[in-house]
Write a protein that holds these residues in place. Structure first.
Motif, PDB file in Angstrom:
ATOM      1  N   PRO B 426     -52.756 -20.841 117.243  1.00 10.13           N
ATOM      2  CA  PRO B 426     -53.371 -21.962 116.516  1.00 10.13           C
ATOM      3  C   PRO B 426     -54.842 -21.700 116.190  1.00 10.13           C
ATOM      4  O   PRO B 426     -55.319 -22.065 115.119  1.00 10.13           O
ATOM      5  N   LEU B 427     -55.561 -21.061 117.129  1.00 10.28           N
ATOM      6  CA  LEU B 427     -56.969 -20.750 116.874  1.00 10.28           C
ATOM      7  C   LEU B 427     -57.092 -19.770 115.707  1.00 10.28           C
ATOM      8  O   LEU B 427     -57.905 -19.974 114.793  1.00 10.28           O
ATOM      9  N   LEU B 428     -56.273 -18.720 115.740  1.00  9.24           N
ATOM     10  CA  LEU B 428     -56.320 -17.703 114.682  1.00  9.24           C
ATOM     11  C   LEU B 428     -56.012 -18.330 113.325  1.00  9.24           C
ATOM     12  O   LEU B 428     -56.781 -18.198 112.373  1.00  9.24           O
ATOM     13  N   VAL B 429     -54.885 -19.025 113.273  1.00 11.67           N
ATOM     14  CA  VAL B 429     -54.443 -19.602 111.997  1.00 11.67           C
ATOM     15  C   VAL B 429     -55.438 -20.665 111.527  1.00 11.67           C
ATOM     16  O   VAL B 429     -55.838 -20.693 110.356  1.00 11.67           O
ATOM     17  N   GLY B 430     -55.869 -21.508 112.468  1.00  9.07           N
ATOM     18  CA  GLY B 430     -56.806 -22.582 112.119  1.00  9.07           C
ATOM     19  C   GLY B 430     -58.121 -22.025 111.598  1.00  9.07           C
ATOM     20  O   GLY B 430     -58.657 -22.520 110.597  1.00  9.07           O
ATOM     21  N   SER B 431     -58.643 -20.995 112.267  1.00  6.08           N
ATOM     22  CA  SER B 431     -59.931 -20.430 111.847  1.00  6.08           C
ATOM     23  C   SER B 431     -59.813 -19.764 110.479  1.00  6.08           C
ATOM     24  O   SER B 431     -60.697 -19.917 109.634  1.00  6.08           O
ATOM     25  N   VAL B 432     -58.721 -19.035 110.271  1.00  7.70           N
ATOM     26  CA  VAL B 432     -58.543 -18.359 108.976  1.00  7.70           C
ATOM     27  C   VAL B 432     -58.375 -19.402 107.864  1.00  7.70           C
ATOM     28  O   VAL B 432     -59.001 -19.296 106.799  1.00  7.70           O
ATOM     29  N   LEU B 433     -57.565 -20.429 108.138  1.00  6.52           N
ATOM     30  CA  LEU B 433     -57.387 -21.472 107.120  1.00  6.52           C
ATOM     31  C   LEU B 433     -58.698 -22.194 106.854  1.00  6.52           C
ATOM     32  O   LEU B 433     -59.024 -22.526 105.715  1.00  6.52           O
TER      33      LEU B 433
END
Lengths: 229, 462
Positions: B426-433
C-alpha cells in the motif's frame, strides 16, 4: 463555387486602450484552382486576411465562407477539424515540428485527419517524392537546409489534399534561387492537384507566378490584378 | 506516431531539464518511501508487539478495563473454562483462532526480606505455553523481540520479573549489572516497624532456608475476602520489558499460582480471556461472532469485548503521530515536486509557443494540446516513480542490512532501524499514485494555458 468568399469582413485589434483597425469592409472571392497573391506593405493587413481565410482568426464583422461553410460561427473543435481537412498551411519560418522527421512532419496532418496508416504511408511516399526529398525522409528538420524544410512544409500542407493552401511569405527566409525553386514547386503542385493557393507576399518572383494579385493597403483592397472573375 | 511518442521526443529534446526534473521527483519519492517504510516498520512492529502480548481481542467483565485494573476479584470471570471451550469449539470462530487463553492480573507487594527491600508490582498470571504460542504470532513479518517465557515446564512457584523489579529487589544474580548491590541484612528495628501479621510472616520466611541457586521473594496480595495472602516465589529470570515504567513493576507467574494467591481455595477466576487471531483483519468478524456467543450463552456474566487498539491506546497514538509526520513530510515533498514539474512544463510551453500555434493551425484540438503536455508530465512522473522506487528499494536494503539501531524514548533497549519499502505494497502503490497525481496536477495548469493560446499570437513567437 469559390473556395473562399468574404463579405464585408472587418477586423480590429485592441492595443492597450486604442482600437487599431486591421481590415475594413473586405469583400472578396478566391477562385478555384488559382494561384492568388495578397500583396501590400508591412502592416497593410495581408497576414490578418490570410489568418481569417485560414480560420485561425475570426472577424469582428462580416461573413467568411470557406469550402462552402460559414466558419465564423463554428465552435473551436469543429473549426480545428475543419482546418485539418480543408486547409493546408505553409509558414515563413517553415514551422516544422523539430522532434519529428521530415516524413513524420508530412504524416502528422494525416494523423490528425484520421487517415489509416497504410494510406498515410502511400501518400507520404508520393508527396516526399513529389517535392524531391525521398532520400531525406528520416532527417530531422534541423538536418535540412531552408529550401528543403520549405519543401517538407509544402508536402505537409498538401498531405490531406485540401482544397485550399495558405502560405504566409513562403520565400521570405530563402535566397532568391531557392525561393524561385520553391515557387516553381508550389506552382507545379497547385496545378497537379488543382488546389487553390493563397499567398501573402511582396516577393516579385511570387507576383510573377501569380494568377491573381490582390493589393491591400491600410486594411482595404486597393486593387486586383489578373482576376478571372 | 501518437501522442505518447511525440511527448517522449519532446522530453528528450531538452535532456538536461528533463533529467533535473526527474531527479527532483526521484529524490522526493525516495524520501517519502524511506520515511513511509520506517513508519510502517514502527506501526507494524508496535501492532505485532501488542498482539503478541494482549491478543487481538479480550473478553472482560464490563468496566474492568477502565475501573478494575487493581481489583481482580470484583471483575473476575468465574465460568471462564466454559467460555473458552465455547469459543474454541465455535465453527465460525475456530478457523480464525490462533490462541485463546485466560489471564489474571493482580497487584501486590513483592519483597526480598533477605535484602530488606520490597516494591509494588503488577503481576500477570498466565498459562506459559499459551503465551509462548502467542509470542510466535508474526503475521506482518517484522523483527519480533518477544522471547519465550522460561516459565513453561517450570514449577508453579516460579516467576519472571522485569529488570527494574529485580534491581529494586536486589536480585543481583539475575542481572548483568555491576552496580547492583545486595541489600543490607535485617535488623531488629525493621521487624518492629512492621504490622504484627507481616512481622509474623517475615519470621516464617526468615526461618525457611533459601535453597542454593534460587532467588526467593515473597509476594503479598489481598485475597477475594480482603485478607492478606503471601506466596513464596522463585524468580528464575529478569526480563527487560522495553518500557522502563513497565519494567519497574512487571511480574509474570503461572495462572494457577496467581489464582491461589487471590482466590485461595475458592473457585478460581480470571480477569480476561485473550483471543489471538491469525490475521488482524479478522477482528470485525471475530468480534461480531464473539458478541453473538456472549449474548446467547453468557448474558448474565455481563462481559464485553475489547480490541487491541482499545487495550493499548499507545498503538493508536503512535499510529496517529507517525501518520501526521508522514503526511507533513509527504506534503512538503509534494509541494516541491509540484513546483519543479510545474516550472519545467511552463518553460516548455513558453519555448514551444510557435509549435503549439502550428499544431493548432494544422487542426489539433485544444484537448490535443492539453493531452500532449499532460502526457509529457505523466511520462516524467512514471520514469521518476520507477527510478524513485528502485532507488528506495536499494537504499532500504542497505539500511536493513546495516545493523543500525536506536533506543526510542521511554524504552530501555535498542531497536534495529528497519524500513519496510518492498514489503509494504500500500505504501509503494500509494506513494507512486500520489507522485503521479502531483505530476498531473502540476502539468494541468501549463497544459491548460498552452491549449488556450490564441493561434495567431502563438504563431508570432516563431
Amino acid at each position: 463555387m469559390h473556395p473562399v468568399s468574404l463579405h464585408q469582413v472587418g477586423k480590429t485589434y485592441r492595443l492597450g486602450a486604442v482600437d487599431v483597425p486591421a481590415l475594413s469592409d473586405i469583400t472578396l472571392d478566391i477562385h478555384q484552382g488559382a494561384f492568388t497573391v495578397l500583396s501590400g506593405p508591412s502592416g497593410s493587413g495581408k497576414t490578418t486576411l490570410l489568418n481569417l481565410i485560414g480560420c485561425i482568426d475570426m472577424p469582428d464583422r462580416g461573413k467568411i465562407t470557406v469550402a462552402g461553410r460559414q466558419v465564423q460561427s463554428m465552435p473551436d473543435d469543429a473549426l480545428s477539424d475543419f482546418r485539418a481537412r480543408h486547409i493546408g498551411f505553409i509558414f515563413q519560418n517553415f514551422n516544422l515540428i523539430p522532434v519529428l522527421s521530415a516524413r513524420e512532419n508530412v504524416e502528422y496532418p494525416l494523423v490528425l485527419a484520421g487517415v489509416a496508416a497504410p494510406e498515410r504511408r502511400k501518400r507520404v511516399e508520393a508527396l516526399m517524392d513529389a517535392v524531391g526529398l525521398s532520400d531525406r525522409q528520416r532527417n530531422l528538420p534541423a538536418q535540412l537546409s531552408g529550401g528543403q524544410r520549405q519543401r517538407v512544409a509544402i508536402a505537409r500542407a498538401l498531405a490531406t489534399a485540401p482544397p485550399l493552401v495558405l502560405a504566409d511569405e513562403p520565400t521570405a527566409n530563402l535566397d532568391s534561387h531557392t525561393g524561385a525553386e520553391i515557387i516553381a514547386l508550389m506552382r507545379r503542385m497547385q496545378r497537379e492537384q488543382d488546389v487553390s493557393f493563397v499567398f501573402s507576399s511582396h516577393d516579385p518572383q511570387v507576383h510573377a507566378a501569380a494568377d491573381e494579385i490582390i493589393f491591400i493597403r491600410d486594411g482595404r483592397i486597393t486593387g486586383i490584378e489578373g482576376g478571372r472573375a | 506516431m501518437n501522442t505518447v511518442s511525440l511527448a517522449l521526443r519532446n522530453l528528450l529534446r531538452n535532456r538536461r531539464r528533463s533529467l533535473t526534473t526527474l531527479l527532483a521527483m526521484m529524490v522526493g519519492l525516495v524520501a517519502i518511501l524511506l520515511f513511509g517504510g520506517y513508519r510502517s516498520n514502527i506501526i507494524y512492529g508496535t501492532q505485532t508487539g501488542f498482539v503478541q502480548q494482549t491478543g487481538h481481542l479480550q473478553v472482560q467483565r464490563r468496566g474492568y478495563f477502565l475501573d478494575g485494573g487493581d481489583n481482580p476479584t470484583a471483575y473476575g470471570i468465574a465460568n471462564y473454562p466454559q467460555l473458552i471451550e465455547r469459543i474454541r469449539q465455535d465453527p465460525e470462530l475456530a478457523p480464525m483462532l490462533a490462541v485463546v487463553t485466560p489471564t489474571l492480573q493482580l497487584g501486590g507487594i513483592a519483597g526480598n526480606f533477605a535484602a530488606g527491600v520490597s516494591r509494588s508490582v503488577m503481576a500477570i498470571g498466565l498459562i506459559p505455553e499459551d503465551r509462548n504460542r502467542m509470542y510466535q504470532w508474526n503475521d506482518l513479518g517484522v523483527v519480533s523481540y518477544a522471547k519465550p517465557l522460561p516459565l513453561a515446564g517450570a514449577a508453579e512457584d516460579t516467576v519472571i520479573v522485569g529488570t527494574g523489579v529485580a534491581r529494586r529487589l536486589n536480585l543481583c544474580a539475575l542481572l548483568d549489572a555491576p552496580d547492583c548491590r545486595p541489600g543490607r541484612a535485617h535488623t531488629a528495628s525493621d521487624g518492629a516497624a512492621l504490622p504484627d501479621d507481616i512481622a509474623a510472616l517475615t519470621a516464617v520466611e526468615k526461618a525457611s532456608p533459601q535453597p542454593a541457586g534460587e532467588n526467593r521473594i515473597e509476594m503479598l496480595a489481598a485475597t477475594a475476602r480482603g485478607a492478606p495472602n503471601v506466596a513464596s516465589l522463585n524468580v528464575i529470570k529478569a526480563n527487560n520489558m522495553g518500557i522502563k515504567a513497565l519494567d519497574d513493576v512487571y511480574m509474570v507467574m503461572h495462572l494457577a499460582q496467581a489464582q491461589r494467591l487471590i482466590f485461595g481455595t475458592a473457585t478460581p477466576q480470571v480477569t480476561a480471556i485473550l483471543v489471538q487471531l491469525h490475521h488482524t483483519w479478522q477482528i470485525p468478524a471475530a468480534r461480531a461472532r464473539l458478541n453473538a456467543l456472549l449474548a446467547e450463552h453468557f448474558k448474565e456474566a455481563d462481559l464485553e469485548i475489547l480490541d487491541f487498539e482499545t487495550l493499548n491506546p499507545m498503538y493508536r497514538q503512535t499510529n496517529e503521530f507517525m501518520g501526521s509526520m508522514f503526511s507533513f513530510i509527504a506534503l512538503l515533498i509534494g509541494v516541491i515536486v509540484l513546483f519543479t514539474i510545474g516550472n519545467t512544463m511552463s518553460t516548455a510551453v513558453v519555448e514551444r509557443t510557435a509549435e503549439i500555434g502550428t499544431l493548432r493551425a494544422m487542426g489539433l484540438r485544444r484537448a490535443g494540446i492539453r493531452r500532449l503536455f499532460v502526457c509529457e508530465a505523466l511520462l516524467l512522473g512514471l520514469a521518476g516513480s520507477a527510478l524513485g522506487v528502485l532507488c528506495a528499494l536499494i537504499i532500504a536494503y542497505a539500511i536493513n542490512h546495516s545493523g543500525w539501531s536506536w533506543t526510542p524514548p521511554g524504552y530501555s533497549y535498542a531497536y534495529l532501524i528497519l524500513v519496510r519499502v518492498g514489503q509494504d505494497l500500500p505504501l509503494l502503490v500509494g506513494s507512486v499514485l500520489g507522485m503521479l497525481g502531483v505530476t498531473l496536477l502540476s502539468a494541468w495548469w501549463p497544459a491548460r494555458r498552452a491549449a488556450k493560446l490564441v493561434i495567431v499570437d502563438a504563431l508570432r513567437h516563431a
